[in-house]
Structures are given as C-alpha cells and as structure tokens.
Design a protein around this motif. Sequence first.
Motif, PDB file in Angstrom:
ATOM      1  N   THR A  28      13.636  -9.414   3.953  1.00  0.00           N
ATOM      2  CA  THR A  28      14.879 -10.179   3.846  1.00  0.00           C
ATOM      3  C   THR A  28      15.988  -9.369   3.173  1.00  0.00           C
ATOM      4  O   THR A  28      17.139  -9.795   3.162  1.00  0.00           O
ATOM      5  N   GLN A  29      15.649  -8.209   2.599  1.00  0.00           N
ATOM      6  CA  GLN A  29      16.635  -7.291   2.039  1.00  0.00           C
ATOM      7  C   GLN A  29      16.650  -6.025   2.906  1.00  0.00           C
ATOM      8  O   GLN A  29      15.911  -5.924   3.877  1.00  0.00           O
ATOM      9  N   GLU A  30      17.451  -5.033   2.529  1.00  0.00           N
ATOM     10  CA  GLU A  30      17.543  -3.802   3.327  1.00  0.00           C
ATOM     11  C   GLU A  30      16.284  -2.943   3.227  1.00  0.00           C
ATOM     12  O   GLU A  30      16.055  -2.055   4.036  1.00  0.00           O
ATOM     13  N   ALA A  31      15.469  -3.186   2.197  1.00  0.00           N
ATOM     14  CA  ALA A  31      14.178  -2.516   2.016  1.00  0.00           C
ATOM     15  C   ALA A  31      13.286  -3.515   1.285  1.00  0.00           C
ATOM     16  O   ALA A  31      13.758  -4.583   0.879  1.00  0.00           O
ATOM     17  N   CYS A  32      12.024  -3.177   1.137  1.00  0.00           N
ATOM     18  CA  CYS A  32      11.128  -4.048   0.367  1.00  0.00           C
ATOM     19  C   CYS A  32      10.559  -3.264  -0.804  1.00  0.00           C
ATOM     20  O   CYS A  32       9.941  -2.219  -0.609  1.00  0.00           O
ATOM     21  N   ASP A  33      10.810  -3.747  -2.010  1.00  0.00           N
ATOM     22  CA  ASP A  33      10.156  -3.226  -3.204  1.00  0.00           C
ATOM     23  C   ASP A  33       9.027  -4.179  -3.546  1.00  0.00           C
ATOM     24  O   ASP A  33       9.253  -5.383  -3.706  1.00  0.00           O
ATOM     25  N   LEU A  34       7.839  -3.635  -3.624  1.00  0.00           N
ATOM     26  CA  LEU A  34       6.624  -4.433  -3.755  1.00  0.00           C
ATOM     27  C   LEU A  34       5.788  -3.884  -4.902  1.00  0.00           C
ATOM     28  O   LEU A  34       5.539  -2.676  -4.969  1.00  0.00           O
ATOM     29  N   LEU A  35       5.372  -4.763  -5.804  1.00  0.00           N
ATOM     30  CA  LEU A  35       4.510  -4.386  -6.924  1.00  0.00           C
ATOM     31  C   LEU A  35       3.205  -5.160  -6.814  1.00  0.00           C
ATOM     32  O   LEU A  35       3.212  -6.375  -6.619  1.00  0.00           O
ATOM     33  N   LEU A  36       2.091  -4.434  -6.923  1.00  0.00           N
ATOM     34  CA  LEU A  36       0.757  -5.001  -6.755  1.00  0.00           C
ATOM     35  C   LEU A  36      -0.048  -4.771  -8.034  1.00  0.00           C
ATOM     36  O   LEU A  36      -0.035  -3.663  -8.575  1.00  0.00           O
ATOM     37  N   ALA A  37      -0.757  -5.786  -8.495  1.00  0.00           N
ATOM     38  CA  ALA A  37      -1.554  -5.648  -9.720  1.00  0.00           C
ATOM     39  C   ALA A  37      -2.950  -6.223  -9.506  1.00  0.00           C
ATOM     40  O   ALA A  37      -3.100  -7.337  -9.005  1.00  0.00           O
ATOM     41  N   VAL A  59       5.426   0.058  -4.616  1.00  0.00           N
ATOM     42  CA  VAL A  59       5.627   0.447  -3.218  1.00  0.00           C
ATOM     43  C   VAL A  59       7.083   0.209  -2.831  1.00  0.00           C
ATOM     44  O   VAL A  59       7.649  -0.841  -3.149  1.00  0.00           O
ATOM     45  N   HIS A  60       7.685   1.190  -2.166  1.00  0.00           N
ATOM     46  CA  HIS A  60       9.021   1.030  -1.600  1.00  0.00           C
ATOM     47  C   HIS A  60       8.904   1.281  -0.107  1.00  0.00           C
ATOM     48  O   HIS A  60       8.424   2.335   0.314  1.00  0.00           O
ATOM     49  N   THR A  61       9.308   0.291   0.708  1.00  0.00           N
ATOM     50  CA  THR A  61       9.151   0.403   2.162  1.00  0.00           C
ATOM     51  C   THR A  61      10.490   0.211   2.853  1.00  0.00           C
ATOM     52  O   THR A  61      11.416  -0.383   2.292  1.00  0.00           O
ATOM     53  N   PRO A  62      10.591   0.686   4.100  1.00  0.00           N
ATOM     54  CA  PRO A  62      11.781   0.361   4.880  1.00  0.00           C
ATOM     55  C   PRO A  62      11.840  -1.137   5.183  1.00  0.00           C
ATOM     56  O   PRO A  62      10.885  -1.876   4.906  1.00  0.00           O
ATOM     57  N   LYS A  63      12.947  -1.579   5.741  1.00  0.00           N
ATOM     58  CA  LYS A  63      13.127  -3.008   6.053  1.00  0.00           C
ATOM     59  C   LYS A  63      11.984  -3.533   6.919  1.00  0.00           C
ATOM     60  O   LYS A  63      11.489  -4.636   6.700  1.00  0.00           O
ATOM     61  N   MET A  65       8.296  -3.075   7.466  1.00  0.00           N
ATOM     62  CA  MET A  65       7.133  -2.444   6.815  1.00  0.00           C
ATOM     63  C   MET A  65       6.268  -1.658   7.792  1.00  0.00           C
ATOM     64  O   MET A  65       5.737  -0.608   7.453  1.00  0.00           O
ATOM     65  N   THR A  66       6.114  -2.193   8.997  1.00  0.00           N
ATOM     66  CA  THR A  66       5.220  -1.559   9.962  1.00  0.00           C
ATOM     67  C   THR A  66       5.773  -0.239  10.493  1.00  0.00           C
ATOM     68  O   THR A  66       5.065   0.484  11.196  1.00  0.00           O
ATOM     69  N   ASP A  67       7.010   0.114  10.143  1.00  0.00           N
ATOM     70  CA  ASP A  67       7.537   1.426  10.500  1.00  0.00           C
ATOM     71  C   ASP A  67       6.891   2.537   9.673  1.00  0.00           C
ATOM     72  O   ASP A  67       7.057   3.714   9.976  1.00  0.00           O
ATOM     73  N   GLY A  68       6.168   2.152   8.629  1.00  0.00           N
ATOM     74  CA  GLY A  68       5.505   3.149   7.785  1.00  0.00           C
ATOM     75  C   GLY A  68       6.483   3.827   6.849  1.00  0.00           C
ATOM     76  O   GLY A  68       7.493   3.249   6.455  1.00  0.00           O
ATOM     77  N   ALA A 101      -7.985   1.164   3.054  1.00  0.00           N
ATOM     78  CA  ALA A 101      -7.883   2.346   3.916  1.00  0.00           C
ATOM     79  C   ALA A 101      -7.129   2.020   5.196  1.00  0.00           C
ATOM     80  O   ALA A 101      -6.485   2.888   5.784  1.00  0.00           O
ATOM     81  N   ALA A 102      -7.170   0.755   5.623  1.00  0.00           N
ATOM     82  CA  ALA A 102      -6.463   0.346   6.839  1.00  0.00           C
ATOM     83  C   ALA A 102      -4.950   0.325   6.628  1.00  0.00           C
ATOM     84  O   ALA A 102      -4.184   0.471   7.573  1.00  0.00           O
ATOM     85  N   VAL A 103      -4.524   0.149   5.370  1.00  0.00           N
ATOM     86  CA  VAL A 103      -3.099   0.125   5.050  1.00  0.00           C
ATOM     87  C   VAL A 103      -2.576   1.547   4.798  1.00  0.00           C
ATOM     88  O   VAL A 103      -1.398   1.828   4.972  1.00  0.00           O
ATOM     89  N   ALA A 104      -3.468   2.457   4.412  1.00  0.00           N
ATOM     90  CA  ALA A 104      -3.083   3.823   4.022  1.00  0.00           C
ATOM     91  C   ALA A 104      -2.245   4.567   5.069  1.00  0.00           C
ATOM     92  O   ALA A 104      -1.350   5.331   4.685  1.00  0.00           O
ATOM     93  N   PRO A 105      -2.473   4.404   6.392  1.00  0.00           N
ATOM     94  CA  PRO A 105      -1.644   5.132   7.355  1.00  0.00           C
ATOM     95  C   PRO A 105      -0.149   4.798   7.293  1.00  0.00           C
ATOM     96  O   PRO A 105       0.669   5.554   7.811  1.00  0.00           O
ATOM     97  N   LEU A 106       0.213   3.681   6.647  1.00  0.00           N
ATOM     98  CA  LEU A 106       1.620   3.314   6.522  1.00  0.00           C
ATOM     99  C   LEU A 106       2.318   4.087   5.400  1.00  0.00           C
ATOM    100  O   LEU A 106       3.548   4.096   5.306  1.00  0.00           O
TER     101      LEU A 106
END
Length: 197
Positions: A28-37, A59-63, A65-68, A101-106
């Motif tokens: 919903t923003q221009e990028a996604c900042d994501l914190l996981l604990a 984690v900082h991702t493009p708008k 996420m699936t673009d990696g 490991a399935a998420v790692a390629p992103l």
Amino acid sequence: MGFSVKGDYFEACSCDVSCPCIWLGPATQEACDLLLAWHVTEGQKDGVDVSGLNAVMAVHTPKQMTDGNWKVALYLDDRATPEQSEALGAVFSGGAGGHLAAVAPLIGEVVGVAPASISFSRSGGSLKARVGDLLSMESEEMVGMDGSHPPVITNSLLGVVTQPVTQARAGAVRYSDHWDTEFSGTNSFITAFAYEG
C-alpha cells in the motif's frame, strides 16, 4: 539430524491493515518495510538446543514483493553460544532448508547478519520486541465481529510462516541500522510458528 523449532512470532510492516502482499498484491506504500521477530520456546538443529533464544529480521522490499530484490538484515540473540548462533542463523536465514528456504530466492541482498541484544515479550495478544537501540516493534491483536476473538487468516499465498495468523495492528515501530523506517497503526500478524527441515 536436521532441525525443528517452534515458538512465538509476530511481524509488523508499513502496509495498511490488512497487508495485500500476502495475497500477491502490491504494497500500500511505494515499498514495504517489514520487521519479523521470533522467540524459540523449544527447538534444536543437529542436536544444538536453541530454546529460549530470539531472532529478528528487517526486510525492505519493492512495492511488489514477488519482484524479489529484497534487502535483508538478520539479528541473532547475543546470549547464544557460537554453536547456537550458527544454528539460529542457518534456520532463520533459510540456509538449513524448510519453509524459509522457499522465501530465500526473493532476497537480493543480505546487508548484515549480526549478534545483538534482543528482547521479546508477549502478554496475551500484545507483543513487543527490541534489538538494542536499532529496532523496536510492538503489536496488538485486533478483535473480530464476535467481540472476543481476533480475525484469523489461513493459507495465504505468501508468508514466512505456514500457520494461520491473527490480524493485528502495529504500535510504534522503528528501525535505524542499514536503512531507516518508522511507522505505527499499520499491519501486523501474530502466530505460533513451527519450522522443520
């Protein structure tokens, strides 16, 4: 021997509630900042006990996420012995296999893996985590239409956990290490996690 870990987990991101990224939609923003604990209540890798230890990922991702091309920093509990730290790093980076490991390629760039003083606390539907003076995050479960239980999302299309997550709202969130971000009142998910590999 492989690994098996379980415990408490929550994430907070800069998207509005509810985050569309888990349905493969754009942030919903221009990028996604994501914190996981993660707080490991019970677990081991190759016989090395990691119970009671914590890990946090920024984690900082493009708008989309699936673009990696995710930028990732991983923080490992500094109370861990060298063997425990190696085990934690392997599990929570996805290097040991399993669901992560399935998420790692992103991931496009790992900007750091470092020991840190990590606190993790949970009181009912309220969770807080802190990584020294670099990161702080908090979350509160929302209440559904029945007035007593949180809304639950199961079997989403993208996520770092496979368990159903409860919808929550982030409190104050701040990160200032490899990049800076600050937000509140945004999306959060809470669950118990279990990984094996």
